[in-house]
Each structure stands twice: as C-alpha cells, then as structure tokens.
Design an enzyme around this catalytic site. Structure first.
Site, PDB file in Angstrom:
ATOM      1  N   HIS A 109       0.873  -1.185   0.000  1.00 42.32           N
ATOM      2  CA  HIS A 109       0.000   0.000   0.000  1.00 42.32           C
ATOM      3  C   HIS A 109       0.901   1.223   0.000  1.00 42.32           C
ATOM      4  O   HIS A 109       1.481   1.577   1.030  1.00 42.32           O
ATOM      5  CB  HIS A 109      -0.916  -0.006   1.220  1.00 42.32           C
ATOM      6  CG  HIS A 109      -1.844  -1.188   1.234  1.00 42.32           C
ATOM      7  ND1 HIS A 109      -3.090  -1.171   0.646  1.00 42.32           N
ATOM      8  CD2 HIS A 109      -1.678  -2.453   1.725  1.00 42.32           C
ATOM      9  CE1 HIS A 109      -3.659  -2.363   0.781  1.00 42.32           C
ATOM     10  NE2 HIS A 109      -2.823  -3.157   1.436  1.00 42.32           N
ATOM     11  N   ASP A 155       2.164  -6.889   2.496  1.00 36.17           N
ATOM     12  CA  ASP A 155       0.980  -6.105   2.858  1.00 36.17           C
ATOM     13  C   ASP A 155       1.428  -4.833   3.595  1.00 36.17           C
ATOM     14  O   ASP A 155       0.809  -4.430   4.593  1.00 36.17           O
ATOM     15  CB  ASP A 155      -0.001  -6.914   3.706  1.00 36.17           C
ATOM     16  CG  ASP A 155      -1.391  -6.276   3.721  1.00 36.17           C
ATOM     17  OD1 ASP A 155      -1.571  -5.228   3.086  1.00 36.17           O
ATOM     18  OD2 ASP A 155      -2.282  -6.841   4.387  1.00 36.17           O
ATOM     19  N   HIS A 196       0.703   3.454   8.350  1.00 36.86           N
ATOM     20  CA  HIS A 196      -0.111   4.461   9.055  1.00 36.86           C
ATOM     21  C   HIS A 196       0.862   5.115  10.022  1.00 36.86           C
ATOM     22  O   HIS A 196       1.762   4.451  10.545  1.00 36.86           O
ATOM     23  CB  HIS A 196      -1.256   3.802   9.820  1.00 36.86           C
ATOM     24  CG  HIS A 196      -2.217   3.048   8.938  1.00 36.86           C
ATOM     25  ND1 HIS A 196      -3.140   3.677   8.132  1.00 36.86           N
ATOM     26  CD2 HIS A 196      -2.385   1.714   8.725  1.00 36.86           C
ATOM     27  CE1 HIS A 196      -3.843   2.760   7.471  1.00 36.86           C
ATOM     28  NE2 HIS A 196      -3.398   1.563   7.811  1.00 36.86           N
TER      29      HIS A 196
HETATM   30  O1  DOR Z   1      -4.359  -4.233   7.662  1.00 33.92           O
HETATM   31  C1  DOR Z   1      -4.617  -3.881   6.540  1.00 33.92           C
HETATM   32  N1  DOR Z   1      -4.311  -2.645   6.100  1.00 33.92           N
HETATM   33  N2  DOR Z   1      -5.258  -4.724   5.725  1.00 33.92           N
HETATM   34  C2  DOR Z   1      -5.725  -4.341   4.526  1.00 33.92           C
HETATM   35  O2  DOR Z   1      -6.320  -5.132   3.838  1.00 33.92           O
HETATM   36  C3  DOR Z   1      -5.562  -2.948   4.066  1.00 33.92           C
HETATM   37  C4  DOR Z   1      -4.422  -2.313   4.734  1.00 33.92           C
HETATM   38  C5  DOR Z   1      -4.357  -0.824   4.545  1.00 33.92           C
HETATM   39  O3  DOR Z   1      -4.482  -0.374   3.401  1.00 33.92           O
HETATM   40  O4  DOR Z   1      -4.178  -0.119   5.516  1.00 33.92           O
HETATM   41 ZN    ZN Z   2      -3.317  -5.077   1.838  1.00 33.25          ZN
END
Ligand code: DOR
Ligand code: ZN
Length: 400
Positions: A57, A283, A287
């Site tokens: 991401h 993944d 944040h």
């Molecule tokens: O924990 C997660 N964060 N799982 C996801 O599927 C999306 C991701 C995010 O984009 O923050």
């Molecule tokens: Zn993800």
C-alpha cells in the site's frame, strides 16, 4: 558495461562464484573474469534476484502523509525490493484509467519497478474490460478495511469473477470479512472456500492475499489438486507474531486479517520450508505513529513491512529455518511467474538487471530511527537480524 565481481550469485537454484555483467537494463553475461569498463567489488556478498513484493500500500495522493512513492521507493530499496505491486485502496481509489495513469506517473519518483492494481467497485465493475489494459492485476475486497472498497453483493461477485476472467488478469482477493479478530480468523476458511468456488466456476486466475491460518493453507492446497488456477501469499507479520502479541501491543499489531495462533504461526514456517507457500508479500500498510497511537478500536489496521521482508527471511535462512532456495522462490521467482513478469525473478543472461546484493553476515537491530518508510515506525523494532541488503540494481541502475 558494469561487472559485479567476487560475489556468490544465486543462479539455477544455487550459489555460484560468478561475475555478472550488466548492459543497460539487462544481464548480458555470467561467467568468470568478465571484462567491463566498470567493476563493482562484491566480495563476501551474495547476489540474489531483486525482491518482488506483490502486496504494497503505497498511499500517496491524499494520504501522502503516511507514505508517498518517493518514501516507499527508499524503503523498498533499503529492503532489497526492486518491484512492487501497488494496491488500489488509495484516496481516491485507483478505479479509473485516468487515476491509474496518474498513479503510474507518480510512481517514477520511487526509482523502482512499479506495477499497479486496479480497484474493483460496485460502480466500475462493468468497465473492467477497459481498465484491464492499463493495470497489472485487479484487487477485490470482500472484507471492510482501509479505503472502504468492500463489494458485498454476491450477485456482483459472480459478475466480477466472470468479467475479470475474460480480461485474463490475475484477480487478487481480500477474502476475509471484517469484525472481531477471533471471528475473522474463524471465518477465514469459509471466505476462502467462497472465492475458490467462484474461481472454479469461472476459471479465474485467482490469487488469495494474506493467508494467516493452517486450515486456510490446507484448504487452498486441497483446491490446487483440482484444476484450479490459484495461488496465495502469507506475510512476514504472520510468521513473526500471534494474537498473543496483539494483546500486548494493541493497535501496533492491528491489521486485516488479524494475527492468528502460535500453532498457525508454526505451521506457516513449516509450510514455507516445505515449499507449500507460493509467495511471501508484505501487505506494507503504512499508518503514522500518531494514527496508531489512539487505541485499538480507533486506530487504522495495517503494519509497514516492505523494508524488512528480505532481512526477516534471510535471518531465518541463517538460522536454518528456511533454505535460501525457498527464500528466492517465494520472494522472487514465484511472484514473477505468477504475475507474468517473464524477464524478472531469476538471474540469467537476458533477464532484467534487477538484483540485490546481500551481506549474509551483517547483524543489525531494527530501530525506529533507521526506518525509511514515511510512517516512521516498524512492528519489528528491537529485533536483531543477520543478513541485510547493502545495495540493489534496478534495471541496471545501482541504488541507493
Ligand atoms: O491491515 C490492513 N491494512 N489490511 C488491509 O487489507 C488494508 C491495509 C491498509 O491499506 O491499511
Ligand atoms: Zn493489503
């Protein structure tokens, strides 16, 4: 022509003492005592294919305070990652040709290879055929998470599987519905069975994201015995942490899907060593420290990881938990094969010069200060790992 000398190079499934010659963006020769204008001394190092992280991401756009393409590029390069597949749950989402084009243009700031996922929504699904020629794969969310891209109607799921199959793209599915962590983990198998049935019905090229439990892995392995074209990934946080760790660390270890049990974690390591897991992807879900500091309920789900994937797995190689061949398979070769990158994922003449130079003995602790991701923290802080990337080549270009 640049020649990398003195290293042990991972070629044809094993390490060999070879020079690698690079001409522009390709590997042009492998051999002993190669001639070239420039030599890079890699004595004492290993050279592996650049890591391909199929689940990142990147954020940017309206969430560039969490991460942008430039900071993501720095983090990836520090971690030996030369190609990323960027997820489409951005703000705004990557659901139109224009947005995908704009995102691709922004991705140049990362200096690595950027592949882009197209988002599937209840609004754009009829137009996926058009979007298909502009994206590298499609992502469907069957569970609620960052970006609110969930598609819940079963009728639409059938339509979407049918349409994506016609585009011949990989359909990656977030197959866990949200909710209480215990329930989510319990439902993982049901949700995976649901998409396996759809993939069987429409002959879809299905990739299942972030698989966390033993039963889920066993279910997918069983499905592979029939004709299903399915692959799956797990993530380093499911190999390193469990629900018990989440009880202690709260929001810092909140992610979707949530952490599972110690038995599941042990099983994932075993399956990885046995060659039963197709891909390990991070993944990477950045944040900020502030966003994660507001308590479990309110904090966003996700942990960053792109810069530590290779060290986390290489440390396991050093600890004899995993062979180097398996590491290269799940981080390089299998991602390239599955996602159609025929010039990447292995070191051979004619392949793209995407390489990572690893110091196999370098011991280093993960500290918050050293984190390259703009989010500014890591769930792995405090861990000391042995085996770190020291430089990468992306299409022949040395970085950092
Ligand atoms: O924990 C997660 N964060 N799982 C996801 O599927 C999306 C991701 C995010 O984009 O923050
Ligand atoms: Zn993800």
């Amino acid at each position: 022509m640049t020649v990398l000398t003195g290293a042990e190079v991972f070629v044809d499934g094993e390490l060999k003492k070879l020079d690698i010659a690079l001409e522009e963006d390709k590997i042009c020769a492998l051999g002993r005592n190669l001639e070239g204008e420039e030599h890079v001394d890699c004595s004492g190092k290993l050279i592996l294919p650049g890591v391909i992280d199929v689940h990142v991401h990147v954020r940017d756009l309206k969430q560039s305070h969490k991460e942008d393409w430039e900071s993501l590029g720095r983090a990836a390069i520090a971690g030996g990652v030369t190609t990323v597949f960027a997820m489409p749950n951005t703000d705004p989402p990557l659901d139109t040709v224009e947005r995908v084009h704009d995102y691709r243009r922004r991705a140049q700031a990362a200096k690595i290879n950027a592949k882009i996922y197209g988002a599937i929504t209840s609004e754009n699904y009829k137009d996926l055929e058009n979007l298909a020629s502009h994206v590298d794969a499609f992502k469907l969310y069957l569970g609620e998470t960052t970006g609110h891209l969930i598609v819940s109607e079963k009728r639409l799921h059938r339509e979407i599987f049918k349409i994506v199959t016609e585009t011949e793209k990989i359909l990656t599915v977030h197959a866990q519905r949200g909710g209480d962590p215990k329930d989510v983990t319990r439902h993982e198998v049901d949700d995976i069975c649901y998409v396996l049935d759809l993939a069987a019905a429409y002959e879809t090229k299905l990739h299942i994201a972030h698989v966390t439990t033993q039963r889920a892995v066993e279910t997918i392995l069983e499905a592979k015995k029939s004709k299903l074209d399915v692959s799956f990934e797990t993530c380093p946080h499911y190999l390193y942490f469990t629900a018990k760790d989440r009880e202690r660390h709260g929001a810092w270890l909140k992610m979707n899907p949530p952490l599972a049990t110690e038995d599941d974690r042990e099983f994932l390591w075993w399956a990885l060593a046995e060659g039963l897991i197709d891909i390990v992807a991070t993944d990477h879900a950045p944040h900020t420290v502030e966003e994660k500091s507001v308590g479990y309920e309110k904090a966003p789900a996700g942990v960053p990881g792109v810069e530590f994937l290779l060290p986390l797995l290489f440390d396991a190689v050093n600890a004899d938990r995993l062979s180097l061949a398996r590491l290269v398979e799940v981080c390089c070769t299998n991602p390239a094969r599955r996602f159609g990158l025929s010039h990447k994922g292995e070191i051979a003449v004619g392949q793209d010069a995407d390489l990572v130079v690893v110091d196999p003995d370098r011991k280093q602790a993960i500290t918050r200060e050293a984190v390259q991701s703009k989010c500014g923290w890591s769930p792995y802080e405090g861990l000391t790992l042995r085996g770190w990337p020291v430089m990468v080549f992306v299409l022949g270009r040395p970085l950092p």
